[in-house]
Write an enzyme that holds these catalytic residues in place. Structure first.
Site, mmCIF file in Angstrom:
data_model
loop_
_atom_site.group_PDB
_atom_site.id
_atom_site.type_symbol
_atom_site.label_atom_id
_atom_site.label_comp_id
_atom_site.label_asym_id
_atom_site.label_seq_id
_atom_site.Cartn_x
_atom_site.Cartn_y
_atom_site.Cartn_z
ATOM 1 N N HIS A 39 -8.295 8.230 3.013
ATOM 2 C CA HIS A 39 -7.679 9.556 3.079
ATOM 3 C C HIS A 39 -8.733 10.627 2.862
ATOM 4 C CE1 HIS A 39 -7.338 8.045 -1.077
ATOM 5 N NE2 HIS A 39 -7.374 9.293 -1.496
ATOM 6 N N ASP A 98 -0.942 16.632 -2.123
ATOM 7 C CA ASP A 98 -1.235 15.712 -3.224
ATOM 8 C C ASP A 98 -0.236 15.980 -4.357
ATOM 9 O OD1 ASP A 98 -4.196 14.213 -4.236
ATOM 10 O OD2 ASP A 98 -2.529 14.505 -5.616
ATOM 11 N N HIS A 111 -9.360 14.389 1.493
ATOM 12 C CA HIS A 111 -8.827 15.481 0.664
ATOM 13 C C HIS A 111 -9.272 16.818 1.246
ATOM 14 C CE1 HIS A 111 -7.833 13.009 -2.993
ATOM 15 N NE2 HIS A 111 -8.767 12.230 -2.502
ATOM 16 N N CYS A 129 0.827 -1.206 0.000
ATOM 17 C CA CYS A 129 0.000 0.000 0.000
ATOM 18 C C CYS A 129 0.864 1.260 0.000
ATOM 19 C CB CYS A 129 -0.918 -0.021 1.219
ATOM 20 S SG CYS A 129 -1.812 1.514 1.456
HETATM 21 ZN ZN ZN Z 1 -2.403 1.327 3.646
#
Ligand code: ZN
Length: 109
Positions: free
Chosen positions: A101, A31, A103, A5
């Site tokens: 996650h 990002d 943003h 990952c």
């Molecule tokens: Zn992960």
């Protein structure tokens, strides 16, 4: 930790990434393909695939993600002008990296 990952590797310092903030629970970084003048990712260190995979034990993580994002908006100077918080969930929701996650998008003129 999932060894395949990308975000586990970033959060685990296995990939050189500049963190704007880090604590025991999460990391914050920009990002690499920004979709707004300010585009940060707030990423829990625990591997959770998506919002769909949250459990009761993760309530404090979700709370910390959002509270940290609020603080980051202030640090980036976009708290007053406004911003967008976005969780993409699975492919149909536009999720690309399958590690939860949040943003933070803002800074539009
Ligand atoms: Zn992960």
């Amino acid at each position: 930790m999932d060894t395949d990952c990308l975000f586990c590797k970033i959060a685990g310092n296995q990939i050189d990434t500049e963190f704007l903030f880090e604590n025991d629970t999460l990391v914050v970084f920009r990002d690499i393909n920004p979709q707004a003048p300010v585009h940060l990712l707030v990423v829990p260190k625990k591997h959770i695939r998506s919002i769909n995979d949250l459990t009761e034990d993760d309530r404090s993580i979700v709370s910390e993600l959002i509270m940290t994002t609020k603080e980051m908006a202030k640090k980036e100077g976009i708290d007053a002008s406004g911003y967008n918080l976005l969780f993409s969930v699975e492919k149909g929701g536009g999720q690309v990296i399958f590690h939860l996650h949040l943003h933070l998008l803002g800074g539009y003129k």
